[in-house]
Design an enzyme around this catalytic site. Structure first.
Site, PDB file in Angstrom:
ATOM      1  CG  ASP A   1      31.054  62.146   9.832  1.00 47.42           C
ATOM      2  OD1 ASP A   1      30.195  62.841   9.258  1.00 47.42           O
ATOM      3  OD2 ASP A   1      30.888  61.665  10.962  1.00 47.42           O
TER       4      ASP A   1
ATOM      5  CB  THR B   1      37.511  58.039  13.203  1.00 45.68           C
ATOM      6  OG1 THR B   1      36.598  59.138  13.269  1.00 45.68           O
ATOM      7  CG2 THR B   1      38.910  58.576  13.032  1.00 45.68           C
TER       8      THR B   1
ATOM      9  CD  GLU C   1      41.613  59.105  17.086  1.00 44.36           C
ATOM     10  OE1 GLU C   1      42.026  58.002  17.464  1.00 44.36           O
ATOM     11  OE2 GLU C   1      41.023  59.287  15.988  1.00 44.36           O
TER      12      GLU C   1
END
Length: 386
Positions: free
Chosen positions: A213, A324, A338
């Site tokens: 995504d 995620t 991240e």
């Protein structure tokens, strides 16, 4: 099971796997549905004498339901394991090197969830350092948003860097924080009527696919208040060309992660639909992360239950994704926001380059294994903004 297909026995795509996809032969326009066995595709329409596989899309087959899915799997496994079937089936095997893969199904609706405790907590700490990382609702329901089905694309499709409004200012221009999200997607076969809830997860969902995504974090950060993701997400979502049936994942089903507080009745798990998948992210061929799917807080049966509890109908070809996938360790994060802590801790690559977010020309590939089986990879290359 043993198989007579050359090189397939014991491989990551043996007869215990058999993912479905849509393909065309090199130089031909005809699209058909096949299953992957080793380094071959079995053309199902002539092999099974079933024209439902001649359409070039999985949707007509998905609509048949669980009994038909299971029966077809048994027939295909028999063709590929019984020596007496070899003469018939072998004529319909096509080497992978001679095919082009396409979008495997027509996406009816697309919903993306936010089911990793670690991912949600990381973003909360990043953007709300003076608050609790999780919003009060997060442990009570699987948070999600409705995405754009028309921009779900097959693996290998290039991703054009999106433009939009960005803070501060705001200013308009190409995203400077283009990112990925490593996700697992679930493909719906059996629909529901408007106003009714979905039944058993396995009665509606045919299989899984890997999802990237793609996310423009700077566009997303400016626009998402108060209604959530929009242009920062809707420009592209990539899926694998192969849909792995749930029947191939029985050996990696595990109990879902413990949940506190206990969910409401409609979200309580009746079966084990946690999945022990090992995922991997490669940037320009180099492994940069290995997210573990097993630790996801919300499981896909809960996602389906929540998505339909208000009476929202399912359609054949619906896709919903996990959000995620991130683990507790730094090498297990499923997004660059991240991995680099919003650009403050760049990744160092083997060739001496560094990355915070994606640059034009970068290629990202997501793969996963389920025990000894492999899910089809999903890959995409970033092209400059237009």
């Amino acid at each position: 099971m043993p198989t007579w297909v050359p090189g397939a026995a014991g491989s990551a795509f043996d007869v215990d796997n058999l993912p479905y996809g849509a393909f065309s032969r090199s130089g031909e326009d005809r699209r058909a549905v096949g299953v992957r066995i080793g380094d071959y595709v079995l053309d199902l329409a002539p092999a099974l004498a079933d024209e439902v596989f001649a359409s070039g899309s999985l949707n007509p087959f998905l609509a048949r339901g669980r009994a038909a899915w299971d029966e077809t799997r048994r027939r295909v496994q028999a063709l590929l394991t019984q020596e007496e079937s070899r003469g018939t089936a072998e004529t319909h095997l096509v080497p992978l090197a001679e095919v082009r893969m396409h979008m495997p199904f027509e996406v009816a609706d697309y919903v993306d969830f936010y089911c990793s405790l670690e991912h949600a907590s990381n973003l909360g700490r990043m953007f709300r350092p003076d608050e609790e990382p999780l919003k009060p609702n997060w442990r009570h329901l699987p948070v999600g948003y409705h995405g754009r089905a028309g921009t779900v694309v097959a693996s290998g499709t290039s991703v054009v860097r999106p433009s939009g409004q960005r803070a501060p200012g705001p200013v308009f221009g190409p995203s400077a924080k283009l990112d990925i999200e490593v996700e697992l997607g679930f493909v719906v076969g059996v629909p529901t009527a408007l106003g009714e809830r979905a039944g058993s997860f396995a009665d509606h969902v045919f299989g899984v696919t890997l999802v990237n995504d793609w996310s423009a974090r700077d566009i997303q950060a400016w626009e998402y208040v108060p209604l959530g993701p929009f242009l920062g997400k809707s420009f592209a979502t990539s899926v694998s060309p192969w849909i792995t049936p749930l029947a191939a994942l029985e050996h990696v089903r595990v109990p879902g992660r413990a949940q506190e507080p206990e969910p409401m009745d409609y979200l309580r798990r009746a079966e084990n639909w946690g999945l022990d998948l090992a995922m991997e992210v490669r940037l320009n061929g180099e492994v940069v992360s290995r997210p573990p799917y097993r630790g996801m807080y919300w499981t896909p049966d809960q996602m389906l239950a929540h998505m339909t509890v208000n009476g929202a109908s399912l359609r054949t070809g619906d896709l919903f994704a996990s959000g995620t996938v991130s683990g507790a360790e730094s090498g297990e994060r499923g997004s660059f926001i991240e991995m680099t802590w919003n650009g403050t801790e760049p990744i160092k690559l083997a060739n001496g380059e560094t990355r915070t977010f994606l640059e034009d020309g970068d290629t990202v590939t997501i793969s996963a294994t389920a025990g000894g089986l492999a899910l089809g990879e999903v890959t995409g290359t970033v092209k400059p903004a237009r």
